[in-house]
Design an enzyme around this catalytic site. Structure first.
Site, PDB file in Angstrom:
ATOM      1  CG  HIS A  67      17.358 -24.318 -30.299  1.00  0.00           C
ATOM      2  ND1 HIS A  67      17.171 -25.516 -30.948  1.00  0.00           N
ATOM      3  CD2 HIS A  67      16.398 -23.477 -30.779  1.00  0.00           C
ATOM      4  CE1 HIS A  67      16.158 -25.417 -31.782  1.00  0.00           C
ATOM      5  NE2 HIS A  67      15.670 -24.181 -31.700  1.00  0.00           N
ATOM      6  CD  GLU A  69      20.130 -28.015 -27.500  1.00  0.00           C
ATOM      7  OE1 GLU A  69      19.455 -26.984 -27.292  1.00  0.00           O
ATOM      8  OE2 GLU A  69      19.678 -29.017 -28.077  1.00  0.00           O
ATOM      9  CB  CYS A  97      16.971 -29.661 -33.312  1.00  0.00           C
ATOM     10  SG  CYS A  97      17.959 -28.140 -33.359  1.00  0.00           S
ATOM     11  CB  CYS A 100      21.321 -28.119 -31.205  1.00  0.00           C
ATOM     12  SG  CYS A 100      20.339 -26.620 -30.925  1.00  0.00           S
TER      13      CYS A 100
END
Length: 168
Positions: A67, A69, A97, A100
């Protein structure tokens, strides 16, 4: 794959405020779209300078942890030579999420800004509030809805196009 219909934002570096940094994250979301990734971008800021940036790469890396992040956090830690990112700010186009959000807390990021909230999976105010766990020793400041409209529009358009392609 269709190219992203959104135009990049060109903010003035004279005013390095949350909108300035989120504009850079949004531009990375456009790059993600053009790479056939879910259009989410993230930048890490330290002392008013962008020290790392990334967009989602889960598809291209065949890695569920890739991801935006996570990549930006890892790059920032390497750049600063420390896993503690207390003096850093994270700007991300969509609310993080669970994975993260947990990483932002573990990394002790001082401030987190996001554009679009996520009531289904967001963990910094959407579905739950990991940053407010009572026994946690780190509680970052969280700011929602920075450049919300373009962050929301790009995600919605991306998934609408995905659904149209599947049904075609």
């Amino acid at each position: 794959m269709l190219s992203c219909p959104f135009e990049k934002i060109h903010p003035s570096a004279l005013k390095r405020d949350p909108t300035y940094f989120m504009s850079h994250a949004f531009n990375l979301a456009i790059d993600a779209w053009n790479a056939d990734e879910v259009p989410i971008g993230a930048v890490m800021v330290h002392q008013q300078e962008i020290i790392s940036s990334a967009h989602n790469q889960t598809r291209s890396q065949t890695d569920p942890t890739a991801h935006a992040e996570m990549i930006a956090i890892t790059m920032a830690a390497k750049k600063l030579g420390d896993w503690r990112l207390n003096e850093c700010e994270l700007y991300v186009t969509k609310e993080p999420c669970p994975m993260c959000s947990g990483a932002t807390i573990t990394a002790r990021i001082g401030k987190i800004f996001y554009g679009l909230g996520d009531p289904k999976m967001g963990c910094l105010g959407g579905a739950t509030n990991l940053h407010e766990l009572e026994r946690s020793n780190h509680k970052p400041e969280v700011f929602a809805e920075v450049l919300k409209e373009p962050c929301e529009a790009i995600i919605q358009e991306f998934f609408q196009k995905q659904r149209r392609q599947v049904s075609a």
